[in-house]
Design a protein around this motif. Structure first.
Motif, PDB file in Angstrom:
ATOM      1  N   ILE A   1     -10.429  -3.184   1.871  1.00 61.24           N
ATOM      2  CA  ILE A   1     -10.736  -1.765   1.610  1.00 61.24           C
ATOM      3  C   ILE A   1     -11.666  -1.583   0.412  1.00 61.24           C
ATOM      4  CG2 ILE A   1      -8.615  -0.840   2.623  1.00 61.24           C
ATOM      5  CD1 ILE A   1      -7.620  -0.386  -0.324  1.00 61.24           C
TER       6      ILE A   1
ATOM      7  N   PRO B   1     -11.056  -4.722  -5.543  1.00 58.69           N
ATOM      8  CA  PRO B   1     -10.069  -5.782  -5.310  1.00 58.69           C
ATOM      9  C   PRO B   1     -10.591  -7.038  -4.606  1.00 58.69           C
ATOM     10  CG  PRO B   1      -9.387  -3.699  -4.283  1.00 58.69           C
ATOM     11  CD  PRO B   1     -10.673  -3.438  -4.942  1.00 58.69           C
ATOM     12  N   ILE B   2     -10.054  -8.150  -5.059  1.00 55.99           N
ATOM     13  CA  ILE B   2     -10.324  -9.449  -4.434  1.00 55.99           C
ATOM     14  C   ILE B   2      -9.017  -9.986  -3.845  1.00 55.99           C
ATOM     15  CG2 ILE B   2     -12.249 -10.078  -5.945  1.00 55.99           C
ATOM     16  CD1 ILE B   2     -10.157 -11.830  -7.555  1.00 55.99           C
TER      17      ILE B   2
ATOM     18  N   LYS C   1      -6.790 -13.189  -3.977  1.00 51.85           N
ATOM     19  CA  LYS C   1      -6.675 -14.315  -4.913  1.00 51.85           C
ATOM     20  C   LYS C   1      -6.689 -15.664  -4.220  1.00 51.85           C
ATOM     21  CE  LYS C   1      -4.112 -11.687  -8.365  1.00 51.85           C
ATOM     22  NZ  LYS C   1      -4.559 -10.406  -7.835  1.00 51.85           N
TER      23      LYS C   1
ATOM     24  N   HIS D   1      -8.807 -11.780 -11.693  1.00 54.56           N
ATOM     25  CA  HIS D   1      -9.918 -11.413 -12.588  1.00 54.56           C
ATOM     26  C   HIS D   1      -9.520 -11.631 -14.051  1.00 54.56           C
ATOM     27  CE1 HIS D   1     -10.906  -8.663  -9.136  1.00 54.56           C
ATOM     28  NE2 HIS D   1     -12.153  -8.886  -9.497  1.00 54.56           N
TER      29      HIS D   1
ATOM     30  N   SER E   1     -10.071  -1.643 -13.250  1.00 60.20           N
ATOM     31  CA  SER E   1      -9.961  -1.936 -11.817  1.00 60.20           C
ATOM     32  C   SER E   1      -8.934  -0.982 -11.220  1.00 60.20           C
ATOM     33  CB  SER E   1      -9.469  -3.383 -11.679  1.00 60.20           C
ATOM     34  OG  SER E   1      -8.958  -3.632 -10.399  1.00 60.20           O
TER      35      SER E   1
ATOM     36  N   HIS F   1      -4.589  -1.404  -7.003  1.00 64.81           N
ATOM     37  CA  HIS F   1      -4.144  -1.896  -5.695  1.00 64.81           C
ATOM     38  C   HIS F   1      -4.976  -3.100  -5.294  1.00 64.81           C
ATOM     39  CE1 HIS F   1      -7.747  -0.225  -3.820  1.00 64.81           C
ATOM     40  NE2 HIS F   1      -7.533   0.897  -4.491  1.00 64.81           N
ATOM     41  N   GLY F   2      -4.550  -3.713  -4.202  1.00 64.23           N
ATOM     42  CA  GLY F   2      -5.233  -4.915  -3.743  1.00 64.23           C
ATOM     43  C   GLY F   2      -6.115  -4.672  -2.542  1.00 64.23           C
ATOM     44  N   THR F   3      -6.244  -5.705  -1.716  1.00 63.29           N
ATOM     45  CA  THR F   3      -7.214  -5.694  -0.621  1.00 63.29           C
ATOM     46  C   THR F   3      -6.758  -4.857   0.580  1.00 63.29           C
ATOM     47  OG1 THR F   3      -6.177  -7.798  -0.019  1.00 63.29           O
ATOM     48  CG2 THR F   3      -8.280  -7.913  -1.169  1.00 63.29           C
ATOM     49  N   ALA F   4      -5.460  -4.635   0.707  1.00 59.92           N
ATOM     50  CA  ALA F   4      -4.906  -3.774   1.775  1.00 59.92           C
ATOM     51  C   ALA F   4      -5.560  -4.028   3.131  1.00 59.92           C
ATOM     52  CB  ALA F   4      -5.041  -2.296   1.370  1.00 59.92           C
TER      53      ALA F   4
ATOM     54  N   ASP G   1      -4.211  -4.435   5.834  1.00 63.60           N
ATOM     55  CA  ASP G   1      -3.516  -3.722   6.924  1.00 63.60           C
ATOM     56  C   ASP G   1      -4.156  -2.378   7.262  1.00 63.60           C
ATOM     57  OD1 ASP G   1      -2.619  -3.035   4.318  1.00 63.60           O
ATOM     58  OD2 ASP G   1      -0.740  -2.196   5.074  1.00 63.60           O
ATOM     59  N   ILE G   2      -4.893  -1.801   6.315  1.00 63.35           N
ATOM     60  CA  ILE G   2      -5.508  -0.489   6.618  1.00 63.35           C
ATOM     61  C   ILE G   2      -7.040  -0.534   6.560  1.00 63.35           C
ATOM     62  CG2 ILE G   2      -3.519   0.918   5.917  1.00 63.35           C
ATOM     63  CD1 ILE G   2      -5.090   1.476   3.253  1.00 63.35           C
TER      64      ILE G   2
ATOM     65  N   ALA H   1      -7.822   4.413   3.359  1.00 65.87           N
ATOM     66  CA  ALA H   1      -7.706   4.001   1.951  1.00 65.87           C
ATOM     67  C   ALA H   1      -7.918   5.188   1.014  1.00 65.87           C
ATOM     68  CB  ALA H   1      -8.723   2.910   1.640  1.00 65.87           C
ATOM     69  N   ASP H   2      -7.005   5.318   0.073  1.00 67.57           N
ATOM     70  CA  ASP H   2      -7.091   6.359  -0.955  1.00 67.57           C
ATOM     71  C   ASP H   2      -7.945   5.815  -2.109  1.00 67.57           C
ATOM     72  OD1 ASP H   2      -6.683   8.100  -3.051  1.00 67.57           O
ATOM     73  OD2 ASP H   2      -4.499   8.203  -2.824  1.00 67.57           O
TER      74      ASP H   2
HETATM   75  N1  NAD Z   1      -7.573  -5.731  -8.547  1.00 72.22           N
HETATM   76  C1  NAD Z   1      -7.366  -6.705  -7.667  1.00 72.22           C
HETATM   77  O1  NAD Z   1      -8.252  -7.502  -7.416  1.00 72.22           O
HETATM   78  C2  NAD Z   1      -6.032  -6.799  -6.977  1.00 72.22           C
HETATM   79  C3  NAD Z   1      -4.958  -5.970  -7.310  1.00 72.22           C
HETATM   80  C4  NAD Z   1      -3.740  -6.121  -6.642  1.00 72.22           C
HETATM   81  C5  NAD Z   1      -3.627  -7.071  -5.637  1.00 72.22           C
HETATM   82  N2  NAD Z   1      -4.701  -7.855  -5.347  1.00 72.22           N
HETATM   83  C6  NAD Z   1      -4.675  -8.835  -4.251  1.00 72.22           C
HETATM   84  O2  NAD Z   1      -4.729  -8.119  -3.009  1.00 72.22           O
HETATM   85  C7  NAD Z   1      -4.077  -8.866  -1.995  1.00 72.22           C
HETATM   86  C8  NAD Z   1      -3.061  -7.995  -1.279  1.00 72.22           C
HETATM   87  O3  NAD Z   1      -2.032  -7.637  -2.200  1.00 72.22           O
HETATM   88  P1  NAD Z   1      -0.776  -6.739  -1.867  1.00 72.22           P
HETATM   89  O4  NAD Z   1      -0.569  -6.681  -0.386  1.00 72.22           O
HETATM   90  O5  NAD Z   1       0.315  -7.202  -2.725  1.00 72.22           O
HETATM   91  O6  NAD Z   1      -1.142  -5.310  -2.415  1.00 72.22           O
HETATM   92  P2  NAD Z   1      -2.078  -4.159  -1.841  1.00 72.22           P
HETATM   93  O7  NAD Z   1      -2.245  -3.215  -2.983  1.00 72.22           O
HETATM   94  O8  NAD Z   1      -3.306  -4.703  -1.231  1.00 72.22           O
HETATM   95  O9  NAD Z   1      -1.235  -3.446  -0.685  1.00 72.22           O
HETATM   96  C9  NAD Z   1       0.082  -2.977  -0.857  1.00 72.22           C
HETATM   97  C10 NAD Z   1       0.321  -1.804   0.097  1.00 72.22           C
HETATM   98  O10 NAD Z   1      -0.323  -0.644  -0.413  1.00 72.22           O
HETATM   99  C11 NAD Z   1      -1.266  -0.128   0.521  1.00 72.22           C
HETATM  100  N3  NAD Z   1      -2.471   0.268  -0.230  1.00 72.22           N
HETATM  101  C12 NAD Z   1      -3.106  -0.479  -1.167  1.00 72.22           C
HETATM  102  N4  NAD Z   1      -4.162   0.184  -1.628  1.00 72.22           N
HETATM  103  C13 NAD Z   1      -4.207   1.368  -0.998  1.00 72.22           C
HETATM  104  C14 NAD Z   1      -5.091   2.480  -1.041  1.00 72.22           C
HETATM  105  N5  NAD Z   1      -6.142   2.514  -1.860  1.00 72.22           N
HETATM  106  N6  NAD Z   1      -4.843   3.527  -0.216  1.00 72.22           N
HETATM  107  C15 NAD Z   1      -3.784   3.515   0.616  1.00 72.22           C
HETATM  108  N7  NAD Z   1      -2.903   2.494   0.704  1.00 72.22           N
HETATM  109  C16 NAD Z   1      -3.119   1.423  -0.086  1.00 72.22           C
HETATM  110  C17 NAD Z   1      -1.571  -1.264   1.488  1.00 72.22           C
HETATM  111  O11 NAD Z   1      -1.984  -0.784   2.738  1.00 72.22           O
HETATM  112  C18 NAD Z   1      -0.238  -2.016   1.509  1.00 72.22           C
HETATM  113  O12 NAD Z   1       0.616  -1.420   2.439  1.00 72.22           O
HETATM  114  C19 NAD Z   1      -3.470 -10.084  -2.712  1.00 72.22           C
HETATM  115  O13 NAD Z   1      -4.339 -11.169  -2.573  1.00 72.22           O
HETATM  116  C20 NAD Z   1      -3.405  -9.648  -4.162  1.00 72.22           C
HETATM  117  O14 NAD Z   1      -3.431 -10.716  -5.053  1.00 72.22           O
HETATM  118  C21 NAD Z   1      -5.893  -7.736  -5.978  1.00 72.22           C
END
Ligand code: NAD
Ligand code: 4TP
Length: 336
Positions: free
Chosen positions: A19, A124-125, A127, A140, A298, A301-304, A306-307, A313-314
């Motif tokens: 996302i 987001p990346i 990892k 990061h 940053s 949230h992460g890469t999400a 699933d959506i 994505a918000d």
């Molecule tokens: N800043 C970064 O680079 C960063 C931060 C957090 C996690 N990560 C990485 O992302 C990957 C996935 O991590 P995760 O699954 O634990 O966390 P995630 O934040 O990607 O997702 C967790 C849940 O929140 C939802 N979500 C996340 N961001 C959203 C948004 N903007 N709008 C709506 N829904 C949102 C997702 O759909 C999921 O159901 C991992 O590799 C993790 O290390 C990176």
């Protein structure tokens, strides 16, 4: 403000199959952004164009450049760092997702260290897929500290008055107790205190320190670290006239809203701090790395995957990351 006085903010593209491009585009659609800063997305116009079409986003225009000095202060800029056409596989972790994310981060860091950009906002990346011979870091935070030559930085999650830092970050839970040393806590507390003053403009910050063990050890019944290490350490800070308190049992501290009485909370490990933070502030939260020579924020949230590609994505956290970078730049200027 003169156009050229606006801070230049480098935005790294993140994982192109996640996302990340979507939250970048949506955050940059906010008309306030271009009035307050000059954003430069480090990546490729082809990626943004792909997502603009996939998400059916109209009226999103940007200026493409090959070199940073060609940027326009009147437009959203995209610095093209590669000519390749990447095969985008939305919602999947691929080697390309990691490869191009790293190209973007490396260039942004180089430009920040050279003073060519004022701050970096990282998208987001993943990892796992970013790991390579060039990048053997858990995130990061660790990479940026090493790349900028500081021996210690602090992961600090921020949403207005709620600020939560962590003593240990991206490490296995099995290593936490041995890594939470007096030296480490003192280093993190020093970075936190300094950052609250310089980056957040709080002259006399009140800091809460969480206990390591359940119920902060219950007087030594459940582990000895809180009694033998944390209490004397906090007393030393108090003796120096600092407003440092604790150790607080983490659950009740957040449960009864005690965190509201402090400018920042120092947690002992990642999930101890980030679970309450994200429960309270996921949509607006920003991840800030304190202690670096440049400003880096940053979304929290992460890469999400699933959506990804579903227009779900918000982008609020990404937008807040841009605004917080500006606020910190302003506070640093006023402090100096
Ligand atoms: N800043 C970064 O680079 C960063 C931060 C957090 C996690 N990560 C990485 O992302 C990957 C996935 O991590 P995760 O699954 O634990 O966390 P995630 O934040 O990607 O997702 C967790 C849940 O929140 C939802 N979500 C996340 N961001 C959203 C948004 N903007 N709008 C709506 N829904 C949102 C997702 O759909 C999921 O159901 C991992 O590799 C993790 O290390 C990176
Ligand atoms: N711990 C961070 C969070 O959950 O928001 C995240 O993994 C990002 O870490 P880096 O900024 O170090 O990539």
């Amino acid at each position: 403000m003169e156009e050229t006085d606006k801070p230049i903010i480098a935005i790294t593209i993140g994982d192109v199959n996640s996302i990340a491009p979507e939250v970048i585009i949506k955050a940059l659609e906010d008309a306030r952004i271009i009035k307050m800063m000059t954003p430069v997305v480090y990546g490729s116009g082809k990626i943004l164009s792909y997502y603009r079409k996939a998400l059916n986003i109209r009226d999103f225009n940007y200026f493409q450049l090959k070199k940073l000095d060609e940027l326009s202060h009147k437009k959203l800029n995209v610095l093209n760092l590669w000519e390749d056409t990447i095969n985008i596989t939305m919602g999947e972790s691929t080697a390309d997702g990691g490869k191009y994310a790293l190209i973007s981060i490396k260039q942004a860091v180089e430009d920040a260290l050279a003073g060519k950009v004022d701050a970096i906002v990282t998208a987001p990346i993943n990892k796992h897929n970013i790991q390579s011979d060039e990048f053997k870091f858990a995130g990061h935070t660790e990479y940026l500290a090493q790349a900028s030559g500081v021996d210690e930085s602090l992961m600090l999650l921020v949403d207005e008055g709620l600020r939560v830092g962590v003593v240990t970050g991206h490490i296995p839970i099995s290593e936490v107790a041995q890594k939470v040393t007096k030296e480490k806590i003192n280093k993190k507390l020093s970075i936190l205190e300094k950052s609250l003053k310089i980056d957040f403009g709080i002259a006399k910050p009140r800091i809460a320190v969480l206990g390591l063990n359940p119920h902060a050890g219950d007087g030594g019944v459940i582990g000895t670290e809180d009694e033998e290490m944390l209490k004397p350490l906090i007393q030393e800070w108090k003796d120096k006239g600092k407003l440092v308190f604790g150790p607080f049992p983490s659950d009740g501290f957040f449960g009864n809203g005690q965190y509201k009485k402090f400018d920042a909370v120092l947690a002992m490990y990642h999930d101890q701090g980030l679970i309450p933070f994200k429960t309270l502030a996921f949509a607006n939260g920003v991840n800030f790395t304190a202690g670096l020579p440049f400003v880096r924020t940053s979304p929290d949230h992460g890469t999400a995957y699933d959506i990804t590609g579903k227009n779900l994505a918000d982008e609020t956290s990404m937008r807040q990351a841009l605004f917080l970078a500006l606020e910190i730049l302003k506070n640093r200027k006023e402090y100096s």
